[in-house]
Design a protein around this motif. Sequence first.
Motif, short mmCIF file in Angstrom:
data_model
loop_
_atom_site.label_atom_id
_atom_site.label_comp_id
_atom_site.label_asym_id
_atom_site.label_seq_id
_atom_site.Cartn_x
_atom_site.Cartn_y
_atom_site.Cartn_z
N PHE A 77 11.82 19.30 11.50
CA PHE A 77 11.04 20.93 10.40
C PHE A 77 9.55 20.10 10.62
O PHE A 77 8.88 19.69 11.14
CB PHE A 77 12.49 21.07 9.38
N GLU A 78 8.52 21.67 10.44
CA GLU A 78 7.33 22.01 10.24
C GLU A 78 6.99 21.23 8.52
O GLU A 78 5.92 20.48 8.77
CB GLU A 78 7.02 23.43 10.42
N ASN A 79 8.00 20.94 8.19
CA ASN A 79 7.80 20.90 6.84
C ASN A 79 8.86 19.12 6.56
O ASN A 79 9.64 19.15 7.18
CB ASN A 79 8.32 21.80 5.16
N PHE A 80 8.02 17.98 5.48
CA PHE A 80 8.70 17.13 5.97
C PHE A 80 10.48 17.10 4.70
O PHE A 80 10.77 18.63 3.90
CB PHE A 80 8.61 16.00 4.41
N ALA A 81 11.40 16.77 5.63
CA ALA A 81 12.57 16.57 5.32
C ALA A 81 13.51 15.72 5.47
O ALA A 81 13.68 15.28 6.05
CB ALA A 81 13.53 18.10 5.64
N GLY A 112 9.14 19.29 1.44
CA GLY A 112 8.19 19.27 0.75
C GLY A 112 7.47 19.78 1.65
O GLY A 112 7.79 20.25 3.05
N GLY A 113 5.92 19.65 1.24
CA GLY A 113 4.99 20.22 2.24
C GLY A 113 5.22 20.11 3.71
O GLY A 113 5.45 18.94 4.29
N PRO A 114 4.12 20.46 4.66
CA PRO A 114 3.69 20.26 6.36
C PRO A 114 4.12 19.04 6.47
O PRO A 114 3.32 17.61 5.78
CB PRO A 114 2.15 20.60 6.40
N ARG A 115 4.51 18.62 7.32
CA ARG A 115 4.84 17.30 7.53
C ARG A 115 3.80 16.53 8.75
O ARG A 115 3.21 17.53 9.53
CB ARG A 115 5.80 17.19 9.26
N THR A 116 3.13 15.61 8.36
CA THR A 116 1.93 15.44 8.59
C THR A 116 2.02 13.77 9.85
O THR A 116 1.39 13.24 10.83
CB THR A 116 0.41 15.06 7.61
N LYS A 117 3.45 13.20 9.32
CA LYS A 117 3.96 11.96 10.65
C LYS A 117 5.24 11.79 10.24
O LYS A 117 6.13 12.54 9.41
CB LYS A 117 3.16 11.12 9.43
N MET A 154 1.00 -0.83 -0.14
CA MET A 154 0.35 -0.10 -0.08
C MET A 154 1.12 1.29 0.08
O MET A 154 1.95 1.52 1.12
CB MET A 154 -1.17 -0.10 1.19
N LEU A 155 0.85 2.11 -0.75
CA LEU A 155 1.51 3.56 -1.05
C LEU A 155 0.48 4.22 0.17
O LEU A 155 -0.93 4.46 0.03
CB LEU A 155 1.63 3.67 -2.20
N GLU A 156 0.99 5.79 0.17
CA GLU A 156 0.92 6.48 1.09
C GLU A 156 1.35 8.00 0.82
O GLU A 156 2.66 8.07 0.51
CB GLU A 156 0.68 6.35 2.75
N PHE A 157 0.29 8.81 -0.21
CA PHE A 157 1.19 9.98 -0.38
C PHE A 157 1.83 10.87 0.91
O PHE A 157 0.74 11.06 2.03
CB PHE A 157 0.25 10.82 -1.44
N LEU A 158 3.05 11.57 0.28
CA LEU A 158 3.44 12.16 1.66
C LEU A 158 3.84 13.40 1.20
O LEU A 158 3.32 14.70 1.85
CB LEU A 158 5.15 11.61 2.32
N PHE A 159 4.29 13.80 0.29
CA PHE A 159 4.22 14.87 -0.60
C PHE A 159 4.81 15.18 -2.01
O PHE A 159 5.39 14.39 -2.23
CB PHE A 159 5.60 16.40 0.75
N ALA A 160 5.01 16.66 -1.86
CA ALA A 160 4.93 17.21 -3.41
C ALA A 160 6.70 18.07 -3.35
O ALA A 160 6.91 18.53 -2.08
CB ALA A 160 4.19 17.64 -4.16
N VAL A 161 7.68 17.26 -3.92
CA VAL A 161 8.78 18.05 -3.45
C VAL A 161 8.81 19.30 -4.19
O VAL A 161 8.76 19.39 -5.16
CB VAL A 161 10.35 16.95 -4.24
#
Length: 82
Positions: free
Chosen positions: A56-60, A23-28, A1-8
């Motif tokens: 960080f607040e955004n994915f890195a 990418g976008g806001p870190r959700t997990k 199963m795939l889970e979308f994380l963010f667009a770079v």
Amino acid sequence: MLEFLFAVEQTIMIPDRGLVLIGGPRTKDIQYKSRLKLVLPDKTEIHTEVWGEGAFENFAIAVDNSIQKQQVPIGTEAWLCD
């Protein structure tokens, strides 16, 4: 199963360490060695692993150091593989 994380939104190459995808806001939190699928804007895919994550607040997310900055254009989608 795939889970979308963010667009770079940005990429940073850290010498002797590897490529960081931002990418976008870190959700997990993402675990070390989690598998990622990167879907480029032309729909080609790169499969890699998480080598690190910034607090960080955004994915890195740092990925395999064999992947070069020019291989991952802005807009690439990062998907978490289960």
